[in-house]
Design a protein around this motif. Structure first.
Motif, PDB file in Angstrom:
ATOM      1  N   LEU A  23       0.837  -1.212   0.000  1.00 37.61           N
ATOM      2  CA  LEU A  23       0.000   0.000   0.000  1.00 37.61           C
ATOM      3  C   LEU A  23       0.868   1.257   0.000  1.00 37.61           C
ATOM      4  CD1 LEU A  23      -2.819  -0.936   2.540  1.00 37.61           C
ATOM      5  CD2 LEU A  23      -2.991  -0.808   0.047  1.00 37.61           C
ATOM      6  N   ALA A  24       1.935   1.225   0.781  1.00 36.60           N
ATOM      7  CA  ALA A  24       2.826   2.395   0.858  1.00 36.60           C
ATOM      8  C   ALA A  24       3.433   2.700  -0.509  1.00 36.60           C
ATOM      9  CB  ALA A  24       3.919   2.159   1.901  1.00 36.60           C
ATOM     10  N   GLU A  25       3.801   1.670  -1.248  1.00 31.44           N
ATOM     11  CA  GLU A  25       4.365   1.876  -2.590  1.00 31.44           C
ATOM     12  C   GLU A  25       3.344   2.477  -3.552  1.00 31.44           C
ATOM     13  OE1 GLU A  25       5.906  -1.809  -4.063  1.00 31.44           O
ATOM     14  OE2 GLU A  25       7.610  -1.804  -2.681  1.00 31.44           O
ATOM     15  N   ARG A  26       2.088   2.135  -3.349  1.00 28.90           N
ATOM     16  CA  ARG A  26       1.040   2.577  -4.282  1.00 28.90           C
ATOM     17  C   ARG A  26       0.127   3.639  -3.676  1.00 28.90           C
ATOM     18  NH1 ARG A  26      -2.126  -2.323  -6.707  1.00 28.90           N
ATOM     19  NH2 ARG A  26      -3.134  -0.558  -7.727  1.00 28.90           N
ATOM     20  N   LYS A  27       0.520   4.237  -2.550  1.00 30.20           N
ATOM     21  CA  LYS A  27      -0.411   5.122  -1.844  1.00 30.20           C
ATOM     22  C   LYS A  27      -0.848   6.332  -2.663  1.00 30.20           C
ATOM     23  CE  LYS A  27       3.097   7.447   0.879  1.00 30.20           C
ATOM     24  NZ  LYS A  27       3.649   7.602   2.215  1.00 30.20           N
ATOM     25  N   ALA A  28       0.018   6.909  -3.474  1.00 28.04           N
ATOM     26  CA  ALA A  28      -0.389   8.061  -4.288  1.00 28.04           C
ATOM     27  C   ALA A  28      -1.476   7.654  -5.274  1.00 28.04           C
ATOM     28  CB  ALA A  28       0.808   8.651  -5.020  1.00 28.04           C
ATOM     29  N   GLU A  29      -1.266   6.552  -5.943  1.00 26.27           N
ATOM     30  CA  GLU A  29      -2.248   6.044  -6.915  1.00 26.27           C
ATOM     31  C   GLU A  29      -3.559   5.670  -6.222  1.00 26.27           C
ATOM     32  OE1 GLU A  29      -3.076   1.867  -9.265  1.00 26.27           O
ATOM     33  OE2 GLU A  29      -1.094   2.208  -8.388  1.00 26.27           O
ATOM     34  N   SER A  82      -4.736   6.605  -3.210  1.00 26.49           N
ATOM     35  CA  SER A  82      -5.459   7.743  -2.618  1.00 26.49           C
ATOM     36  C   SER A  82      -6.148   8.567  -3.704  1.00 26.49           C
ATOM     37  CB  SER A  82      -4.537   8.606  -1.754  1.00 26.49           C
ATOM     38  OG  SER A  82      -3.536   9.208  -2.522  1.00 26.49           O
ATOM     39  N   GLN A  83      -5.534   8.661  -4.880  1.00 24.22           N
ATOM     40  CA  GLN A  83      -6.172   9.364  -6.006  1.00 24.22           C
ATOM     41  C   GLN A  83      -7.431   8.613  -6.457  1.00 24.22           C
ATOM     42  OE1 GLN A  83      -5.450  12.406  -7.290  1.00 24.22           O
ATOM     43  NE2 GLN A  83      -7.270  12.158  -8.554  1.00 24.22           N
ATOM     44  N   LYS A  84      -7.335   7.303  -6.568  1.00 23.78           N
ATOM     45  CA  LYS A  84      -8.501   6.506  -6.955  1.00 23.78           C
ATOM     46  C   LYS A  84      -9.607   6.618  -5.906  1.00 23.78           C
ATOM     47  CE  LYS A  84      -6.331   3.010  -9.890  1.00 23.78           C
ATOM     48  NZ  LYS A  84      -6.076   1.569 -10.085  1.00 23.78           N
ATOM     49  N   TRP A  85      -9.218   6.643  -4.645  1.00 25.65           N
ATOM     50  CA  TRP A  85     -10.192   6.776  -3.560  1.00 25.65           C
ATOM     51  C   TRP A  85     -10.881   8.137  -3.658  1.00 25.65           C
ATOM     52  CZ3 TRP A  85      -8.751   7.137   2.314  1.00 25.65           C
ATOM     53  CH2 TRP A  85      -9.904   7.016   3.094  1.00 25.65           C
TER      54      TRP A  85
END
Length: 175
Positions: free
Chosen positions: A7-13, A15-18
């Motif tokens: 999740l940390a690696e993909r958090k930007a992606e 959080s944007q999707k969220w």
């Protein structure tokens, strides 16, 4: 590699999707404006939603400071508390994260036999939902208190203008 590190690696992606899922809970015309306009001064609500989902994603991964989590939740919930949402609609954004996580990770984790990690993380999301409900209730109480105070002020002003109530501050300054 743990689920939190993924999740940390993909958090930007993520959080944007969220944020996009949250924005979809608004009427179509509102969605168009808030998704097109990226300037935080011309689109403060959209910017606040994007900022809050990013902060919340970080907090969920770390899960260390309840006060920081509450402050981030408060940013998003205050927006939704003054809008025409039912309580369940207002906090539904939390459950949209569960949907997103399942859409993104469920099948792969099921194959890998690591689905229990997703389920453990979802418990954090459930706790976030409970915190959200408490914050929403406090925000709605504030909104109602402000409305009552505004009605009192406007009635008092009307009564003073009609000469039915003396202006105490004017009388005190005359003394």
């Amino acid at each position: 590699m743990t689920f939190e590190s993924t999740l940390a690696e993909r958090k930007a992606e993520l959080s944007q999707k969220w944020a996009e899922l949250v924005l979809r809970t608004y009427p179509k015309e509102t969605q168009k404006v808030w998704t097109r306009q990226k300037d935080r001064f011309q689109n403060p609500v959209g910017a606040a939603i994007i900022e809050a989902t990013g902060e919340l994603m970080n907090h969920l991964i770390e899960w260390q400071d309840a006060e920081r989590i509450a402050r981030s939740l408060d940013k998003l919930i205050r927006i939704r508390a003054v809008q025409d949402f039912t309580p369940s609609q207002a906090i539904s954004f939390v459950f949209l994260l569960k949907k997103l996580l399942r859409d993104e990770f469920f099948q792969a984790m099921k194959k890998d036999g690591t689905l229990d990690e997703l389920l453990r993380f979802e418990a954090k999301v459930d706790n976030l939902a409970m915190m959200s409900f408490d914050i929403y209730c406090k925000s709605r109480e504030e909104v109602f208190r402000f409305r009552v105070e505004e009605v009192k002020r406007s009635q008092s002003s009307l009564l003073r203008k009609a000469g039915l109530v003396a202006d105490v501050t004017a009388e005190k300054s005359a003394d």
